[in-house]
Scaffold this motif. Structure first.
Motif, mmCIF file in Angstrom:
data_model
loop_
_atom_site.group_PDB
_atom_site.id
_atom_site.type_symbol
_atom_site.label_atom_id
_atom_site.label_comp_id
_atom_site.label_asym_id
_atom_site.label_seq_id
_atom_site.Cartn_x
_atom_site.Cartn_y
_atom_site.Cartn_z
ATOM 1 N N GLN A 20 0.806 -1.216 0.000
ATOM 2 C CA GLN A 20 0.000 0.000 0.000
ATOM 3 C C GLN A 20 0.844 1.275 0.000
ATOM 4 N N TYR A 21 2.018 1.227 0.601
ATOM 5 C CA TYR A 21 2.815 2.448 0.778
ATOM 6 C C TYR A 21 4.219 2.077 1.238
ATOM 7 N N SER A 22 5.110 3.072 1.211
ATOM 8 C CA SER A 22 6.412 2.894 1.836
ATOM 9 C C SER A 22 6.323 3.416 3.264
ATOM 10 N N SER A 23 7.366 3.182 4.042
ATOM 11 C CA SER A 23 7.383 3.662 5.425
ATOM 12 C C SER A 23 7.901 5.089 5.544
ATOM 13 N N GLY A 24 8.381 5.638 4.441
ATOM 14 C CA GLY A 24 8.851 7.014 4.462
ATOM 15 C C GLY A 24 9.679 7.328 3.237
ATOM 16 N N VAL A 25 9.856 8.627 2.979
ATOM 17 C CA VAL A 25 10.637 9.088 1.832
ATOM 18 C C VAL A 25 11.578 10.207 2.275
ATOM 19 N N LEU A 86 -6.269 -1.429 -3.492
ATOM 20 C CA LEU A 86 -6.144 -1.879 -4.878
ATOM 21 C C LEU A 86 -6.557 -0.768 -5.840
ATOM 22 N N GLY A 87 -7.574 0.020 -5.464
ATOM 23 C CA GLY A 87 -7.952 1.153 -6.291
ATOM 24 C C GLY A 87 -6.915 2.264 -6.249
ATOM 25 N N TYR A 88 -6.396 2.535 -5.072
ATOM 26 C CA TYR A 88 -5.389 3.588 -4.894
ATOM 27 C C TYR A 88 -4.123 3.306 -5.704
ATOM 28 N N ILE A 89 -3.645 2.067 -5.623
ATOM 29 C CA ILE A 89 -2.387 1.781 -6.322
ATOM 30 C C ILE A 89 -2.581 1.689 -7.834
ATOM 31 N N GLY A 90 -3.837 1.547 -8.294
ATOM 32 C CA GLY A 90 -4.066 1.556 -9.729
ATOM 33 C C GLY A 90 -3.606 2.856 -10.360
ATOM 34 N N LEU A 92 -1.262 4.822 -9.127
ATOM 35 C CA LEU A 92 0.203 4.850 -9.052
ATOM 36 C C LEU A 92 0.832 4.052 -10.198
ATOM 37 N N ARG A 93 0.198 2.958 -10.579
ATOM 38 C CA ARG A 93 0.702 2.196 -11.728
ATOM 39 C C ARG A 93 0.580 3.032 -13.002
ATOM 40 N N GLU A 94 -0.560 3.681 -13.190
ATOM 41 C CA GLU A 94 -0.762 4.513 -14.377
ATOM 42 C C GLU A 94 0.265 5.642 -14.449
ATOM 43 N N TRP A 95 0.672 6.137 -13.306
ATOM 44 C CA TRP A 95 1.615 7.255 -13.260
ATOM 45 C C TRP A 95 3.074 6.801 -13.340
ATOM 46 N N GLY A 96 3.308 5.514 -13.450
ATOM 47 C CA GLY A 96 4.672 5.005 -13.576
ATOM 48 C C GLY A 96 5.444 4.971 -12.279
ATOM 49 N N ILE A 97 4.715 4.975 -11.153
ATOM 50 C CA ILE A 97 5.368 5.000 -9.846
ATOM 51 C C ILE A 97 5.516 3.598 -9.275
ATOM 52 N N GLU A 99 5.829 -0.452 -9.481
ATOM 53 C CA GLU A 99 6.239 -1.594 -10.291
ATOM 54 C C GLU A 99 6.099 -2.847 -9.438
ATOM 55 N N GLY A 100 5.296 -3.799 -9.918
ATOM 56 C CA GLY A 100 5.021 -4.960 -9.092
ATOM 57 C C GLY A 100 4.252 -4.513 -7.863
ATOM 58 N N GLU A 101 4.724 -4.868 -6.675
ATOM 59 C CA GLU A 101 4.111 -4.398 -5.437
ATOM 60 C C GLU A 101 5.076 -3.530 -4.641
ATOM 61 N N ASP A 102 6.095 -3.020 -5.293
ATOM 62 C CA ASP A 102 7.065 -2.134 -4.648
ATOM 63 C C ASP A 102 6.582 -0.699 -4.828
ATOM 64 N N ASN A 103 6.078 -0.118 -3.759
ATOM 65 C CA ASN A 103 5.440 1.191 -3.795
ATOM 66 C C ASN A 103 6.286 2.193 -3.017
ATOM 67 N N PRO A 104 6.887 3.195 -3.671
ATOM 68 C CA PRO A 104 7.737 4.137 -2.961
ATOM 69 C C PRO A 104 6.995 5.246 -2.228
ATOM 70 N N VAL A 105 5.706 5.428 -2.480
ATOM 71 C CA VAL A 105 4.965 6.575 -1.948
ATOM 72 C C VAL A 105 4.655 6.395 -0.457
ATOM 73 N N ALA A 106 5.019 7.394 0.352
ATOM 74 C CA ALA A 106 4.687 7.391 1.781
ATOM 75 C C ALA A 106 3.243 7.848 1.951
#
Length: 250
Positions: A20-25, A86-90, A92-97, A99-106
Motif C-alpha cells: 500500500q505504501y512505503s514507510s517514508g521518503v 487496490l484502487g489507490y495503487i491503480g 500509481l501504476r498509471e503514473w509510472g510510480i 512496479e510490481g508491489e514495490d510502492n515508494p509513496v509514503a
C-alpha cells in the motif's frame, strides 16, 4: 535496521514496506520535498486530478509524487482496507510510480471521529522539486501500534486495551517505529519540523514523559481526533522535516 531504496524517477529514496505504501521518503541530493495541504478534503478522483494539474504547472513528472495524507469515513476491516488500496495503487501504476508491489509513496490514511467524509479523499500531498542547494527533507509515513504476529490481534500492541496503560504501550511502540524510520534516513526527532498524532483516546497521561521527553514535541504536536484506518488499531503517528509547505485553495 531498516534499509532504503532510491526512486530516481521521482528524485527521492524510500523505505520499502507493504504494497500500500512505503514507510517514508527522503529527497535525493539536488531535490527538496514540498508539502501541499488542500483547504478542504478532496474526494479521490478530484484529488488525483488536482495533484496532476499541480505537478504539471510546476513542470514536474507524475513520478515526483512522493507522499499523501488521506481521510476515510471509518476504519476498514483488513479485507476492506486491501480492497481500498487496490484502487489507490491503480493510479500509481498509471503514473509510472508502482512496479510490481514495490510502492515508494509514503502515506497516512486516517478516519475523523466527528463529521467523517462520505468517501475517502486527499488532505495533503508531497512531491519533489529540483533544488541544488536544498537542505535534507523527509516525510515519515503513518505508523501505528503494530508489531510482529500471524494475526492482526497478535500484531496489535495492547489489543483492545484503551486504558491509560494500554494507550501508553501503544504510543511507545509507535514512537519506537517512528524512530526506526527516522534513523533509516539518518535523522532523529531534532530534524522534524512537524509531528502528528492520530487517536480518539487520551494521550495527555504520557504526553510529557514519553512524547515530549524524547524530543518529539519540540515544535509542538498536532493531535488529530482520528482513528487509524484498520479496525482495532487505536494510535498512529507520522512526522516530517520540510522547508516548504503550502495551502492550496480547493
Amino acid at each position: 535496521m531498516l534499509t532504503t531504496k532510491n526512486f530516481d524517477a521521482g528524485g527521492y529514496r524510500y523505505i520499502p514496506a507493504v504494497f500500500q505504501y512505503s514507510s517514508g521518503v527522503a529527497a535525493l541530493p539536488g531535490y527538496r520535498l514540498e508539502r501541499v495541504r488542500f483547504s478542504r478534503l478532496l474526494p479521490m478522483a478530484e484529488g488525483w486530478a488536482r495533484i496532476r494539474a499541480h505537478l504539471g504547472a510546476l513542470d514536474r513528472p507524475l513520478t515526483a509524487f512522493a507522499g499523501c495524507e488521506l481521510r476515510s469515513n471509518a476504519p476498514f476491516s483488513e479485507g476492506g482496507f486491501r480492497d481500498f488500496n487496490l484502487g489507490y495503487i491503480g493510479t500509481l501504476r498509471e503514473w509510472g510510480i508502482l512496479e510490481g508491489e514495490d510502492n515508494p509513496v509514503a502515506r497516512s490514511n486516517v478516519c475523523p471521529e466527528l463529521a467523517p467524509p462520505t468517501e475517502s479523499g486527499f488532505h495533503a500531498f508531497t512531491y519533489t522539486v529540483p533544488d541544488a542547494d536544498a537542505a535534507p527533507s523527509f516525510l515519515i509515513a503513518g505508523g501505528a501500534e503494530t508489531g510482529k504476529g500471524a494475526t492482526l490481534q497478535e500484531r496489535i500492541i495492547a489489543y483492545d486495551d484503551t486504558s491509560p496503560a494500554g494507550m501508553r504501550a501503544k504510543a511507545l511502540q509507535t514512537l519506537g517505529e517512528m524512530e526506526r524510520r527516522l534513523a533509516a534516513f539518518g535523522f532523529g526527532w531534532s530534524d522534524t519540523t512537524a509531528v502528528q498524532a492520530y487517536t480518539v483516546f487520551d494521550l495527555y497521561p504520557f504526553f510529557l514523559d514519553e512524547i515530549t521527553r524524547r524530543g518529539a514535541a519540540d515544535n509542538g504536536l498536532t493531535w488529530h481526533p482520528c482513528r487509524p484506518p484498520v479496525q482495532k488499531i487505536d494510535f498512529e503517528m507520522d512526522c516530517r522535516g520540510l522547508g516548504r509547505e503550502y495551502v492550496l485553495k480547493a
